[in-house]
Design a protein around this motif. Structure first.
Motif, mmCIF file in Angstrom:
data_model
loop_
_atom_site.group_PDB
_atom_site.id
_atom_site.type_symbol
_atom_site.label_atom_id
_atom_site.label_comp_id
_atom_site.label_asym_id
_atom_site.label_seq_id
_atom_site.Cartn_x
_atom_site.Cartn_y
_atom_site.Cartn_z
ATOM 1 N N SER A 244 9.277 9.333 -1.451
ATOM 2 C CA SER A 244 8.487 9.038 -0.259
ATOM 3 C C SER A 244 9.373 8.664 0.919
ATOM 4 O O SER A 244 9.134 9.099 2.053
ATOM 5 N N ASP B 13 0.607 11.172 3.399
ATOM 6 C CA ASP B 13 1.162 9.825 3.250
ATOM 7 C C ASP B 13 1.066 9.141 4.605
ATOM 8 O O ASP B 13 2.077 8.802 5.226
ATOM 9 N N SER C 93 3.068 5.707 5.614
ATOM 10 C CA SER C 93 4.523 5.820 5.680
ATOM 11 C C SER C 93 4.953 6.683 6.859
ATOM 12 O O SER C 93 5.840 6.306 7.635
ATOM 13 N N CYS D 223 7.319 0.154 4.019
ATOM 14 C CA CYS D 223 6.709 1.273 3.285
ATOM 15 C C CYS D 223 6.883 1.122 1.783
ATOM 16 O O CYS D 223 6.006 1.525 1.012
ATOM 17 N N LEU E 109 4.077 -1.357 0.761
ATOM 18 C CA LEU E 109 2.738 -0.802 0.850
ATOM 19 C C LEU E 109 2.541 0.359 -0.123
ATOM 20 O O LEU E 109 1.527 0.427 -0.832
ATOM 21 N N LYS E 110 3.502 1.285 -0.164
ATOM 22 C CA LYS E 110 3.414 2.416 -1.084
ATOM 23 C C LYS E 110 3.539 1.952 -2.527
ATOM 24 O O LYS E 110 2.877 2.481 -3.422
ATOM 25 N N ALA F 223 2.580 -0.888 -3.828
ATOM 26 C CA ALA F 223 1.340 -1.507 -4.291
ATOM 27 C C ALA F 223 0.329 -0.452 -4.732
ATOM 28 O O ALA F 223 -0.317 -0.594 -5.775
ATOM 29 N N ASN F 224 0.200 0.623 -3.936
ATOM 30 C CA ASN F 224 -0.736 1.691 -4.301
ATOM 31 C C ASN F 224 -0.301 2.407 -5.573
ATOM 32 O O ASN F 224 -1.136 2.741 -6.432
ATOM 33 N N THR F 225 0.984 2.649 -5.711
ATOM 34 C CA THR F 225 1.496 3.333 -6.902
ATOM 35 C C THR F 225 1.362 2.462 -8.138
ATOM 36 O O THR F 225 1.006 2.941 -9.225
ATOM 37 N N TYR F 226 1.627 1.183 -7.986
ATOM 38 C CA TYR F 226 1.532 0.243 -9.111
ATOM 39 C C TYR F 226 0.105 0.145 -9.634
ATOM 40 O O TYR F 226 -0.128 0.013 -10.838
ATOM 41 N N ASN F 227 -0.864 0.237 -8.727
ATOM 42 C CA ASN F 227 -2.273 0.115 -9.117
ATOM 43 C C ASN F 227 -2.929 1.459 -9.435
ATOM 44 O O ASN F 227 -4.120 1.487 -9.756
ATOM 45 N N GLU F 228 -2.183 2.550 -9.348
ATOM 46 C CA GLU F 228 -2.733 3.877 -9.598
ATOM 47 C C GLU F 228 -3.258 3.993 -11.033
ATOM 48 O O GLU F 228 -2.546 3.718 -11.999
#
Length: 255
Positions: free
Chosen positions: A99, A129, A132, A177, A180-181, A183-188
């Motif tokens: 990313s 994205d 970012s 980034c 923020l990115k 957090a989204n990836t960790y919770n995917e």
């Protein structure tokens, strides 16, 4: 004169009453929203310390008679969360690396080079994205073009300008980034559940489904696992919250 004074007092009384009513409504709304936001967290923490029998025989807000700390160790072991954390870390590294490299280089090209369809291309690719790319583009706009021109006069090519001059100046945007990115990836959950179906490949987001099944759900272990999974993200947020807010604010300001 007396009538005018009475009119002024009446207006002041009217505005004063309206102000008091608005203040009461405002704080009542804030308290209500705060209460509804904190309630699930409190019930999750309480449930995490209960035994299965106690959970089934008490309501979610009733404090446990015996605070069962072993739930956290058992949940960690039963859900193989150590392996899940490792898998999530590996995915995070590759996703964030890709990313950052793609986002910074794409934003560099879109910001520094003007071509036919430039704005249309930005509009079309924003769905990929958006956060970012937006942050990187705004940071590039804050960097003077004179940096590029000076480097070109010294014999640098465009890649060298991007890699050696501009990219190091993007550290605040990169950190923002990543958070923020990340957090989204960790919770995917959806993609991880769809493609990583083997138990040894599970991530943190899907490891807690170990405690669900047709015979019932073990909510005490689920809540303990949820708290364990939240701790890394919470620690990172607490340590980097200034960077998050400052990075977004700085990236939103042009020039």
């Amino acid at each position: 004169m007396a009538a005018q004074t009475a009119s002024v007092h009446k207006i002041r009384h009217h505005y004063s009453a309206g102000f008091i009513i608005w203040t009461i409504f405002k704080y009542f709304t804030l308290i209500l929203v705060s209460f509804t936001s904190v309630l699930p967290i409190v019930s999750c923490v309480i449930t995490a310390f209960k035994s299965k029998t106690e959970y089934q025989n008490t309501n979610v807000m009733q404090l446990p008679k015996v605070w069962k700390l072993s739930n956290f160790a058992e949940a960690f072991q039963m859900a193989n969360m150590g392996r899940a954390f490792l898998n999530s870390l590996i995915i995070l590294v590759f996703v964030l690396l890709g990313s950052i490299l793609i986002g910074t280089s794409l934003a560099y090209a879109l910001n520094r080079f003007k071509f036919i369809g430039n704005e249309l291309y930005i509009f079309l690719m924003m769905g990929t994205d958006v956060i970012s790319i937006y942050i990187f583009i705004q940071y590039y706009e804050n960097l003077p073009v004179s940096l590029d021109e000076s480097a070109i006069l010294d014999g640098a090519n465009y890649f060298q300008i991007y890699w050696h001059i501009l990219l190091p100046l993007l550290k605040p945007a990169i950190v923002t980034c990543i958070i923020l990115k990340g957090a989204n990836t960790y919770n995917e959950y959806y993609c991880a559940h769809l493609y990583l179906q083997k138990p040894e490949l599970c991530t943190v987001a899907i490891s807690l489904y170990t405690f669900t099944g047709p015979m019932g759900n073990q909510y005490n272990y689920i809540c303990a696992g949820v708290i364990i999974s939240l701790l890394p993200a919470l620690i990172v947020f607490i340590l980097c919250q200034d960077q998050i807010y400052n990075g977004i604010a700085a990236g939103a300001v042009k020039g």
